[in-house]
Write a protein that holds these residues in place. Structure first.
Motif, mmCIF file in Angstrom:
data_model
loop_
_atom_site.group_PDB
_atom_site.id
_atom_site.type_symbol
_atom_site.label_atom_id
_atom_site.label_comp_id
_atom_site.label_asym_id
_atom_site.label_seq_id
_atom_site.Cartn_x
_atom_site.Cartn_y
_atom_site.Cartn_z
ATOM 1 N N GLY A 118 0.803 -1.220 0.000
ATOM 2 C CA GLY A 118 0.000 0.000 0.000
ATOM 3 C C GLY A 118 0.837 1.271 0.000
ATOM 4 O O GLY A 118 0.293 2.367 0.108
ATOM 5 N N ARG A 119 2.162 1.113 -0.077
ATOM 6 C CA ARG A 119 3.003 2.310 -0.122
ATOM 7 C C ARG A 119 4.041 2.135 -1.226
ATOM 8 O O ARG A 119 4.889 1.256 -1.157
ATOM 9 C CB ARG A 119 3.676 2.524 1.218
ATOM 10 C CG ARG A 119 4.178 3.952 1.376
ATOM 11 C CD ARG A 119 5.313 4.017 2.318
ATOM 12 N NE ARG A 119 4.916 4.252 3.678
ATOM 13 C CZ ARG A 119 5.658 3.900 4.722
ATOM 14 N NH1 ARG A 119 6.803 3.265 4.543
ATOM 15 N NH2 ARG A 119 5.255 4.155 5.937
ATOM 16 N N LEU A 273 -6.416 -3.324 4.865
ATOM 17 C CA LEU A 273 -5.264 -2.710 4.197
ATOM 18 C C LEU A 273 -3.994 -2.731 5.045
ATOM 19 O O LEU A 273 -2.963 -2.248 4.613
ATOM 20 C CB LEU A 273 -5.581 -1.258 3.831
ATOM 21 C CG LEU A 273 -6.443 -1.027 2.595
ATOM 22 C CD1 LEU A 273 -6.587 0.471 2.332
ATOM 23 C CD2 LEU A 273 -5.830 -1.691 1.381
ATOM 24 N N GLN A 276 -1.162 0.675 6.129
ATOM 25 C CA GLN A 276 -1.466 1.794 5.224
ATOM 26 C C GLN A 276 -2.962 1.784 4.928
ATOM 27 O O GLN A 276 -3.398 1.485 3.820
ATOM 28 C CB GLN A 276 -0.658 1.670 3.928
ATOM 29 C CG GLN A 276 0.836 1.553 4.130
ATOM 30 C CD GLN A 276 1.404 2.707 4.944
ATOM 31 O OE1 GLN A 276 1.031 3.855 4.754
ATOM 32 N NE2 GLN A 276 2.293 2.401 5.868
ATOM 33 N N ASN A 277 -3.767 2.088 5.963
ATOM 34 C CA ASN A 277 -5.211 1.905 5.787
ATOM 35 C C ASN A 277 -5.953 3.158 5.340
ATOM 36 O O ASN A 277 -7.156 3.125 5.132
ATOM 37 C CB ASN A 277 -5.834 1.334 7.079
ATOM 38 C CG ASN A 277 -5.742 2.315 8.222
ATOM 39 O OD1 ASN A 277 -5.063 3.329 8.112
ATOM 40 N ND2 ASN A 277 -6.414 2.022 9.314
ATOM 41 N N VAL A 279 -7.220 5.253 2.735
ATOM 42 C CA VAL A 279 -7.396 5.170 1.287
ATOM 43 C C VAL A 279 -7.604 6.565 0.708
ATOM 44 O O VAL A 279 -7.351 6.807 -0.470
ATOM 45 C CB VAL A 279 -8.566 4.221 0.929
ATOM 46 C CG1 VAL A 279 -9.918 4.850 1.225
ATOM 47 C CG2 VAL A 279 -8.507 3.793 -0.517
ATOM 48 N N ARG A 309 -4.146 1.680 -3.126
ATOM 49 C CA ARG A 309 -4.768 1.209 -1.880
ATOM 50 C C ARG A 309 -6.207 0.802 -2.136
ATOM 51 O O ARG A 309 -6.707 -0.171 -1.579
ATOM 52 C CB ARG A 309 -4.706 2.295 -0.812
ATOM 53 C CG ARG A 309 -3.297 2.473 -0.356
ATOM 54 C CD ARG A 309 -3.183 3.355 0.859
ATOM 55 N NE ARG A 309 -1.795 3.735 0.992
ATOM 56 C CZ ARG A 309 -1.333 4.638 1.818
ATOM 57 N NH1 ARG A 309 -2.162 5.266 2.619
ATOM 58 N NH2 ARG A 309 -0.052 4.914 1.859
#
Ligand code: HAM
Length: 417
Positions: A118-119, A273, A276-277, A279, A309
Protein backbone atom coordinates in the motif's frame (compact mmCIF):
# COMPACT_ATOMS: atom_id res chain seq x y z
CA UNK A 1 22.87 -0.30 -16.17
CA UNK A 2 19.92 -1.72 -14.25
CA UNK A 3 17.29 -3.16 -16.54
CA UNK A 4 14.74 -3.93 -13.85
CA UNK A 5 11.92 -1.67 -12.70
CA UNK A 6 12.65 0.81 -9.94
CA UNK A 7 11.80 -0.33 -6.41
CA UNK A 8 8.37 0.91 -5.41
CA UNK A 9 7.03 1.07 -8.98
CA UNK A 10 4.76 -1.37 -10.76
CA UNK A 11 3.87 -2.53 -14.28
CA UNK A 12 0.14 -2.70 -14.86
CA UNK A 13 -1.19 -4.91 -17.64
CA UNK A 14 -3.71 -7.57 -18.62
CA UNK A 15 -6.73 -8.07 -16.36
CA UNK A 16 -5.30 -5.63 -13.81
CA UNK A 17 -5.20 -2.92 -16.43
CA UNK A 18 -8.83 -3.66 -17.35
CA UNK A 19 -9.81 -3.33 -13.67
CA UNK A 20 -7.96 0.03 -13.55
CA UNK A 21 -9.96 1.21 -16.56
CA UNK A 22 -13.22 0.23 -14.87
CA UNK A 23 -12.27 2.09 -11.66
CA UNK A 24 -11.19 5.11 -13.69
CA UNK A 25 -14.42 5.13 -15.62
CA UNK A 26 -16.47 4.95 -12.39
CA UNK A 27 -14.37 7.82 -10.99
CA UNK A 28 -15.08 9.88 -14.12
CA UNK A 29 -18.79 9.09 -13.89
CA UNK A 30 -18.87 10.13 -10.23
CA UNK A 31 -16.89 13.30 -11.06
CA UNK A 32 -19.45 14.14 -13.75
CA UNK A 33 -22.31 13.78 -11.27
CA UNK A 34 -20.56 16.27 -8.93
CA UNK A 35 -20.00 18.73 -11.80
CA UNK A 36 -16.21 18.37 -11.68
CA UNK A 37 -14.16 18.83 -14.83
CA UNK A 38 -10.87 17.12 -15.53
CA UNK A 39 -7.57 18.96 -15.16
CA UNK A 40 -4.23 17.49 -16.22
CA UNK A 41 -1.18 19.21 -14.82
CA UNK A 42 2.45 18.26 -15.50
CA UNK A 43 4.04 15.38 -13.59
CA UNK A 44 6.92 17.67 -12.64
CA UNK A 45 7.11 21.29 -11.54
CA UNK A 46 9.61 23.73 -10.13
CA UNK A 47 10.45 22.43 -6.65
CA UNK A 48 9.32 25.75 -5.17
CA UNK A 49 5.71 24.99 -6.17
CA UNK A 50 5.70 22.04 -3.75
CA UNK A 51 7.79 23.74 -1.08
CA UNK A 52 5.40 26.65 -0.99
CA UNK A 53 2.20 24.60 -1.05
CA UNK A 54 3.00 21.57 1.09
CA UNK A 55 5.45 23.22 3.49
CA UNK A 56 9.22 23.09 3.69
CA UNK A 57 9.28 21.25 7.03
CA UNK A 58 6.85 18.48 6.07
CA UNK A 59 8.12 14.91 5.60
CA UNK A 60 6.92 15.01 1.99
CA UNK A 61 9.05 18.03 1.07
CA UNK A 62 12.02 17.49 3.36
CA UNK A 63 12.46 13.73 2.86
CA UNK A 64 10.28 12.28 0.15
CA UNK A 65 10.55 14.33 -3.03
CA UNK A 66 12.31 13.16 -6.16
CA UNK A 67 14.17 16.42 -6.65
CA UNK A 68 16.69 17.04 -9.42
CA UNK A 69 18.41 19.69 -11.51
CA UNK A 70 17.64 19.65 -15.20
CA UNK A 71 20.27 20.34 -17.85
CA UNK A 72 19.64 24.07 -17.50
CA UNK A 73 20.31 23.90 -13.76
CA UNK A 74 16.64 24.43 -12.82
CA UNK A 75 15.53 22.82 -9.58
CA UNK A 76 12.61 20.53 -10.40
CA UNK A 77 10.67 17.80 -8.62
CA UNK A 78 8.34 14.99 -9.59
CA UNK A 79 4.97 15.84 -8.08
CA UNK A 80 4.39 14.15 -4.72
CA UNK A 81 0.70 15.11 -4.78
CA UNK A 82 -1.77 16.92 -7.03
CA UNK A 83 -3.04 19.95 -5.10
CA UNK A 84 0.06 22.15 -5.51
CA UNK A 85 0.09 21.80 -9.31
CA UNK A 86 -3.64 22.48 -9.59
CA UNK A 87 -3.31 25.66 -7.50
CA UNK A 88 -0.34 26.75 -9.62
CA UNK A 89 -2.38 26.10 -12.81
CA UNK A 90 -5.43 27.89 -11.40
CA UNK A 91 -3.43 31.05 -10.78
CA UNK A 92 -1.20 30.93 -13.85
CA UNK A 93 -4.17 30.48 -16.21
CA UNK A 94 -6.64 32.61 -14.18
CA UNK A 95 -8.95 29.59 -14.26
CA UNK A 96 -11.16 31.14 -11.59
CA UNK A 97 -12.19 33.72 -14.22
CA UNK A 98 -12.77 31.45 -17.21
CA UNK A 99 -13.72 28.04 -15.80
CA UNK A 100 -16.00 26.68 -13.14
CA UNK A 101 -13.18 25.93 -10.72
CA UNK A 102 -14.26 22.43 -9.67
CA UNK A 103 -11.63 19.96 -10.84
CA UNK A 104 -10.77 16.30 -10.71
CA UNK A 105 -7.64 14.46 -11.80
CA UNK A 106 -6.30 10.97 -12.03
CA UNK A 107 -2.57 10.58 -12.34
CA UNK A 108 0.77 9.33 -11.04
CA UNK A 109 2.44 10.89 -7.99
CA UNK A 110 5.94 10.20 -6.67
CA UNK A 111 7.27 9.95 -3.14
CA UNK A 112 10.61 8.49 -2.09
CA UNK A 113 9.11 6.49 0.77
CA UNK A 114 10.11 3.06 2.01
CA UNK A 115 7.98 0.73 -0.13
CA UNK A 116 5.63 -1.67 1.61
CA UNK A 117 2.11 -3.00 1.05
CA UNK A 118 0.00 0.00 0.00
CA UNK A 119 3.00 2.31 -0.12
CA UNK A 120 4.85 2.86 -3.38
CA UNK A 121 7.27 5.35 -4.84
CA UNK A 122 5.12 5.87 -7.89
CA UNK A 123 1.44 5.66 -7.02
CA UNK A 124 -1.73 7.15 -8.46
CA UNK A 125 -4.34 9.45 -7.02
CA UNK A 126 -7.94 10.22 -7.90
CA UNK A 127 -8.09 13.79 -6.64
CA UNK A 128 -10.63 16.59 -6.59
CA UNK A 129 -10.20 20.29 -5.83
CA UNK A 130 -13.10 22.73 -5.44
CA UNK A 131 -12.34 26.48 -5.35
CA UNK A 132 -14.32 29.57 -4.46
CA UNK A 133 -16.88 27.79 -2.28
CA UNK A 134 -16.37 28.89 1.34
CA UNK A 135 -19.27 27.04 2.94
CA UNK A 136 -19.26 23.58 4.50
CA UNK A 137 -21.50 22.44 1.61
CA UNK A 138 -18.33 22.17 -0.49
CA UNK A 139 -16.62 20.10 2.23
CA UNK A 140 -19.67 17.86 2.14
CA UNK A 141 -19.43 17.54 -1.67
CA UNK A 142 -15.79 16.47 -1.37
CA UNK A 143 -16.56 13.85 1.27
CA UNK A 144 -19.60 12.56 -0.60
CA UNK A 145 -17.70 12.30 -3.90
CA UNK A 146 -15.33 9.84 -2.24
CA UNK A 147 -18.06 7.91 -0.43
CA UNK A 148 -20.15 7.57 -3.63
CA UNK A 149 -17.13 6.33 -5.54
CA UNK A 150 -16.28 3.75 -2.87
CA UNK A 151 -19.92 2.65 -2.72
CA UNK A 152 -20.16 2.33 -6.51
CA UNK A 153 -17.22 -0.08 -6.30
CA UNK A 154 -18.98 -2.08 -3.58
CA UNK A 155 -16.74 -0.93 -0.69
CA UNK A 156 -18.79 -0.26 2.42
CA UNK A 157 -16.44 -1.31 5.19
CA UNK A 158 -14.79 2.03 5.88
CA UNK A 159 -14.59 4.68 8.57
CA UNK A 160 -14.79 8.39 7.86
CA UNK A 161 -12.57 10.23 10.35
CA UNK A 162 -13.18 13.90 10.78
CA UNK A 163 -11.38 16.76 12.48
CA UNK A 164 -10.88 20.49 12.19
CA UNK A 165 -7.44 22.08 12.37
CA UNK A 166 -8.82 25.60 12.80
CA UNK A 167 -7.61 28.70 11.01
CA UNK A 168 -4.88 31.32 11.47
CA UNK A 169 -7.17 33.04 14.01
CA UNK A 170 -7.62 30.14 16.42
CA UNK A 171 -4.79 27.71 15.67
CA UNK A 172 -1.85 29.71 17.13
CA UNK A 173 -3.40 29.88 20.59
CA UNK A 174 -4.23 26.15 20.42
CA UNK A 175 -0.64 25.36 19.39
CA UNK A 176 0.57 27.30 22.39
CA UNK A 177 -1.70 25.23 24.67
CA UNK A 178 -0.52 22.02 23.00
CA UNK A 179 3.13 22.95 23.46
CA UNK A 180 2.54 23.79 27.11
CA UNK A 181 0.96 20.34 27.50
CA UNK A 182 3.73 18.53 25.61
CA UNK A 183 6.73 20.30 27.10
CA UNK A 184 6.99 18.27 30.35
CA UNK A 185 6.75 15.06 28.26
CA UNK A 186 9.40 16.11 25.76
CA UNK A 187 12.09 13.61 26.91
CA UNK A 188 9.58 10.73 26.57
CA UNK A 189 8.55 11.61 23.01
CA UNK A 190 10.14 9.77 20.06
CA UNK A 191 13.04 11.63 18.34
CA UNK A 192 10.77 12.53 15.42
CA UNK A 193 8.21 14.13 17.71
CA UNK A 194 10.92 15.99 19.61
CA UNK A 195 11.77 17.69 16.32
CA UNK A 196 8.11 18.17 15.47
CA UNK A 197 7.54 19.83 18.84
CA UNK A 198 9.55 22.74 17.44
CA UNK A 199 8.65 22.66 13.74
CA UNK A 200 5.01 21.51 13.69
CA UNK A 201 3.62 20.45 17.09
CA UNK A 202 0.25 19.49 15.58
CA UNK A 203 1.92 16.52 13.91
CA UNK A 204 2.91 15.06 17.27
CA UNK A 205 -0.80 14.19 17.49
CA UNK A 206 -0.67 11.77 14.57
CA UNK A 207 2.51 9.94 15.58
CA UNK A 208 2.03 6.17 15.36
CA UNK A 209 4.55 5.37 18.16
CA UNK A 210 2.77 3.92 21.18
CA UNK A 211 4.63 6.00 23.77
CA UNK A 212 3.71 9.23 21.93
CA UNK A 213 0.10 8.06 21.52
CA UNK A 214 -0.18 7.37 25.24
CA UNK A 215 0.95 10.91 25.99
CA UNK A 216 -1.21 12.67 23.41
CA UNK A 217 -4.35 10.78 24.51
CA UNK A 218 -4.86 13.41 27.20
CA UNK A 219 -3.70 16.40 25.11
CA UNK A 220 -6.10 19.36 24.88
CA UNK A 221 -8.50 18.94 21.96
CA UNK A 222 -8.32 21.38 19.08
CA UNK A 223 -12.09 21.00 18.72
CA UNK A 224 -12.50 22.81 22.05
CA UNK A 225 -10.28 25.65 20.86
CA UNK A 226 -11.93 26.56 17.53
CA UNK A 227 -13.02 30.15 16.93
CA UNK A 228 -16.74 30.79 16.30
CA UNK A 229 -16.33 30.75 12.54
CA UNK A 230 -14.42 27.42 12.47
CA UNK A 231 -16.77 25.85 15.02
CA UNK A 232 -19.84 27.00 13.03
CA UNK A 233 -18.36 25.62 9.82
CA UNK A 234 -17.58 22.28 11.46
CA UNK A 235 -20.99 22.04 13.15
CA UNK A 236 -22.78 22.61 9.84
CA UNK A 237 -20.72 19.85 8.21
CA UNK A 238 -21.46 17.42 11.04
CA UNK A 239 -25.17 18.32 10.90
CA UNK A 240 -25.35 17.68 7.14
CA UNK A 241 -23.56 14.35 7.49
CA UNK A 242 -25.91 13.35 10.29
CA UNK A 243 -28.96 14.37 8.22
CA UNK A 244 -27.68 12.22 5.38
CA UNK A 245 -27.04 9.38 7.85
CA UNK A 246 -23.37 9.26 6.90
CA UNK A 247 -21.52 7.79 9.88
CA UNK A 248 -18.31 9.51 10.96
CA UNK A 249 -15.90 9.50 13.88
CA UNK A 250 -14.32 12.60 15.36
CA UNK A 251 -10.59 11.99 15.61
CA UNK A 252 -8.28 14.79 16.73
CA UNK A 253 -5.21 12.78 15.69
CA UNK A 254 -6.16 13.45 12.04
CA UNK A 255 -3.97 16.50 11.41
CA UNK A 256 -2.62 15.56 7.93
CA UNK A 257 0.97 15.65 6.75
CA UNK A 258 0.67 18.71 4.53
CA UNK A 259 0.80 22.25 5.90
CA UNK A 260 -1.89 23.88 3.78
CA UNK A 261 -4.99 22.75 5.66
CA UNK A 262 -7.46 25.00 7.48
CA UNK A 263 -10.76 24.02 9.14
CA UNK A 264 -12.04 20.60 8.00
CA UNK A 265 -9.65 17.67 7.56
CA UNK A 266 -10.67 14.07 7.02
CA UNK A 267 -9.46 10.60 6.17
CA UNK A 268 -11.26 7.53 5.00
CA UNK A 269 -9.78 4.37 6.44
CA UNK A 270 -10.52 0.95 5.05
CA UNK A 271 -10.19 -2.38 6.76
CA UNK A 272 -8.08 -5.08 5.11
CA UNK A 273 -5.26 -2.71 4.20
CA UNK A 274 -2.91 -3.27 7.12
CA UNK A 275 -0.81 -0.33 8.33
CA UNK A 276 -1.47 1.79 5.22
CA UNK A 277 -5.21 1.90 5.79
CA UNK A 278 -5.91 5.52 4.73
CA UNK A 279 -7.40 5.17 1.29
CA UNK A 280 -8.34 8.84 1.07
CA UNK A 281 -7.30 12.08 2.71
CA UNK A 282 -8.31 15.67 2.26
CA UNK A 283 -9.62 18.87 3.70
CA UNK A 284 -10.04 22.59 3.32
CA UNK A 285 -7.14 24.89 2.43
CA UNK A 286 -8.55 28.41 2.38
CA UNK A 287 -5.18 30.17 2.63
CA UNK A 288 -3.20 28.37 -0.06
CA UNK A 289 -4.27 30.28 -3.16
CA UNK A 290 -3.42 33.66 -1.65
CA UNK A 291 -0.19 32.20 -0.27
CA UNK A 292 0.74 31.52 -3.91
CA UNK A 293 -0.51 34.87 -5.16
CA UNK A 294 -1.56 37.51 -2.63
CA UNK A 295 -3.68 39.22 -5.32
CA UNK A 296 -5.99 36.20 -5.54
CA UNK A 297 -7.91 34.97 -2.55
CA UNK A 298 -10.07 31.89 -3.05
CA UNK A 299 -11.20 29.37 -0.46
CA UNK A 300 -10.67 25.75 -1.46
CA UNK A 301 -11.30 22.19 -0.41
CA UNK A 302 -10.23 18.86 -1.88
CA UNK A 303 -9.15 15.29 -1.40
CA UNK A 304 -7.29 12.40 -2.98
CA UNK A 305 -7.86 8.67 -3.05
CA UNK A 306 -4.81 6.42 -3.39
CA UNK A 307 -5.53 4.26 -6.41
CA UNK A 308 -3.28 1.36 -5.38
CA UNK A 309 -4.77 1.21 -1.88
CA UNK A 310 -8.24 1.22 -3.37
CA UNK A 311 -7.19 -1.62 -5.64
CA UNK A 312 -5.77 -3.63 -2.70
CA UNK A 313 -8.97 -3.11 -0.72
CA UNK A 314 -11.10 -4.30 -3.64
CA UNK A 315 -8.84 -7.32 -4.06
CA UNK A 316 -8.94 -8.24 -0.37
CA UNK A 317 -12.75 -7.89 -0.35
CA UNK A 318 -12.88 -10.12 -3.46
CA UNK A 319 -14.75 -7.48 -5.46
CA UNK A 320 -12.17 -6.27 -7.94
CA UNK A 321 -14.07 -5.35 -11.14
CA UNK A 322 -13.75 -8.28 -13.51
CA UNK A 323 -13.67 -7.00 -17.03
CA UNK A 324 -14.26 -9.22 -20.04
CA UNK A 325 -11.08 -9.56 -22.09
CA UNK A 326 -12.49 -12.05 -24.60
CA UNK A 327 -12.43 -11.47 -28.34
CA UNK A 328 -15.81 -10.87 -30.04
CA UNK A 329 -15.00 -12.49 -33.40
CA UNK A 330 -12.22 -14.63 -34.83
CA UNK A 331 -12.33 -14.95 -38.62
CA UNK A 332 -11.48 -18.41 -39.94
CA UNK A 333 -10.65 -18.57 -43.64
CA UNK A 334 -10.08 -21.72 -45.69
CA UNK A 335 -6.32 -21.51 -46.50
CA UNK A 336 -7.04 -22.42 -50.15
CA UNK A 337 -8.55 -18.98 -50.66
CA UNK A 338 -7.14 -15.50 -50.83
CA UNK A 339 -7.81 -14.19 -47.34
CA UNK A 340 -7.01 -10.60 -48.32
CA UNK A 341 -10.55 -10.54 -49.76
CA UNK A 342 -11.90 -10.92 -46.25
CA UNK A 343 -10.06 -7.84 -44.95
CA UNK A 344 -13.01 -5.47 -45.67
CA UNK A 345 -15.23 -7.66 -43.44
CA UNK A 346 -12.64 -7.53 -40.64
CA UNK A 347 -12.48 -3.76 -40.98
CA UNK A 348 -16.27 -3.37 -41.01
CA UNK A 349 -16.64 -5.43 -37.80
CA UNK A 350 -14.04 -3.31 -36.00
CA UNK A 351 -15.69 -0.09 -37.22
CA UNK A 352 -18.92 -1.29 -35.62
CA UNK A 353 -17.14 -1.36 -32.26
CA UNK A 354 -16.48 -5.09 -31.89
CA UNK A 355 -13.09 -6.69 -31.39
CA UNK A 356 -12.00 -8.96 -34.22
CA UNK A 357 -8.88 -10.81 -35.35
CA UNK A 358 -8.05 -12.97 -38.33
CA UNK A 359 -5.45 -15.67 -38.82
CA UNK A 360 -2.39 -13.97 -40.28
CA UNK A 361 -0.48 -17.05 -41.39
CA UNK A 362 -2.07 -19.80 -43.43
CA UNK A 363 -2.93 -22.32 -40.74
CA UNK A 364 -5.34 -25.12 -41.55
CA UNK A 365 -8.91 -24.71 -40.35
CA UNK A 366 -8.40 -26.96 -37.31
CA UNK A 367 -5.46 -24.85 -36.11
CA UNK A 368 -7.45 -21.67 -36.69
CA UNK A 369 -10.19 -23.04 -34.41
CA UNK A 370 -7.54 -23.79 -31.78
CA UNK A 371 -6.29 -20.22 -32.08
CA UNK A 372 -9.86 -18.92 -31.69
CA UNK A 373 -10.12 -20.87 -28.42
CA UNK A 374 -6.73 -19.67 -27.22
CA UNK A 375 -7.82 -16.07 -27.78
CA UNK A 376 -11.00 -16.72 -25.82
CA UNK A 377 -13.13 -15.80 -28.80
CA UNK A 378 -16.91 -15.59 -28.28
CA UNK A 379 -17.77 -16.28 -31.90
CA UNK A 380 -15.96 -17.47 -34.99
CA UNK A 381 -16.85 -16.46 -38.53
CA UNK A 382 -16.13 -19.27 -40.91
CA UNK A 383 -15.31 -18.53 -44.52
CA UNK A 384 -15.09 -22.03 -46.02
CA UNK A 385 -15.40 -23.09 -49.64
CA UNK A 386 -19.24 -23.13 -49.67
CA UNK A 387 -19.55 -19.79 -47.89
CA UNK A 388 -17.07 -18.06 -50.17
CA UNK A 389 -18.84 -19.33 -53.30
CA UNK A 390 -22.24 -18.06 -52.14
CA UNK A 391 -21.22 -14.78 -50.47
CA UNK A 392 -22.22 -16.14 -47.06
CA UNK A 393 -20.60 -16.67 -43.70
CA UNK A 394 -21.14 -19.27 -40.96
CA UNK A 395 -21.33 -17.78 -37.50
CA UNK A 396 -20.41 -20.19 -34.69
CA UNK A 397 -21.05 -19.49 -31.03
CA UNK A 398 -17.97 -20.97 -29.35
CA UNK A 399 -19.71 -21.61 -26.03
CA UNK A 400 -22.90 -23.34 -27.17
CA UNK A 401 -21.49 -24.67 -30.44
CA UNK A 402 -24.59 -23.36 -32.28
CA UNK A 403 -23.85 -22.39 -35.87
CA UNK A 404 -25.89 -20.68 -38.58
CA UNK A 405 -25.11 -19.50 -42.07
CA UNK A 406 -26.25 -16.08 -43.31
CA UNK A 407 -25.37 -13.73 -46.14
CA UNK A 408 -22.52 -11.34 -45.39
CA UNK A 409 -24.94 -8.46 -45.74
CA UNK A 410 -27.27 -9.85 -43.08
CA UNK A 411 -24.32 -10.54 -40.78
CA UNK A 412 -22.90 -7.03 -41.11
CA UNK A 413 -26.34 -5.51 -40.45
CA UNK A 414 -26.64 -7.56 -37.28
CA UNK A 415 -23.58 -5.85 -35.77
CA UNK A 416 -25.06 -3.51 -33.21
CA UNK A 417 -23.21 -2.85 -29.98
P1 HAM B 1 -2.29 12.47 1.11
O1 HAM B 1 -3.02 12.04 2.35
O2 HAM B 1 -0.87 12.74 1.23
O3 HAM B 1 -3.07 13.75 0.60
O4 HAM B 1 -2.51 11.40 -0.02
C1 HAM B 1 -3.82 10.98 -0.38
C2 HAM B 1 -3.87 9.48 -0.54
O5 HAM B 1 -2.85 9.07 -1.46
C3 HAM B 1 -3.56 8.71 0.72
O6 HAM B 1 -4.70 8.58 1.54
C4 HAM B 1 -3.12 7.36 0.17
O7 HAM B 1 -4.25 6.56 -0.14
C5 HAM B 1 -2.42 7.75 -1.12
N1 HAM B 1 -0.97 7.72 -0.94
C6 HAM B 1 -0.16 8.66 -0.39
N2 HAM B 1 1.13 8.26 -0.42
C7 HAM B 1 1.15 7.04 -1.00
C8 HAM B 1 2.18 6.10 -1.33
N3 HAM B 1 3.47 6.35 -1.09
N4 HAM B 1 1.83 4.94 -1.93
C9 HAM B 1 0.53 4.66 -2.20
N5 HAM B 1 -0.49 5.52 -1.92
C10 HAM B 1 -0.19 6.69 -1.33
C11 HAM B 1 -2.73 14.43 -0.53
O8 HAM B 1 -1.95 14.03 -1.35
C12 HAM B 1 -3.52 15.69 -0.71
N6 HAM B 1 -3.04 16.35 -1.95
C13 HAM B 1 -5.00 15.44 -0.76
C14 HAM B 1 -5.80 16.69 -0.95
C15 HAM B 1 -6.29 17.15 -2.12
N7 HAM B 1 -6.09 17.56 -0.01
C16 HAM B 1 -6.76 18.56 -0.55
N8 HAM B 1 -6.88 18.33 -1.85
Amino acid sequence: MELAKIKGTKDIFGKESLAWQKIESLARKTAYSFHLSEIRTPAFEYTDVFKRAIGQETDIVSKEMFEFSDRGGRNLSLRPEGTAGVVRALIENSLYRTEIPRFFYIGPMFRAERPQKGRQRQFHQIGIEIFDEPSAYADLDVILFNLELLASLGLNDFVLKLNSVGCPNCRPSYLQKLKTFLEPHLPELCPNCQTRFQSNPLRVLDCKEEKCRNITKSAPSILDALCDECAGHFNLLKKMLANLQVPFELDTSIVRGLDYYTKTVFEIQLSGLGAQNAVCGGGRYDGLVSFFDPKVSLPAVGSAIGFERLFLALESAGILPQEDDSLDFYLIVDPKFDKTEILPVLREIRKSGFSARMDESSKNIGKQFKEANRLNSKKTLIFGEDELKTGKVSVKDMKSGAQNTVTLEVFLHSLVI
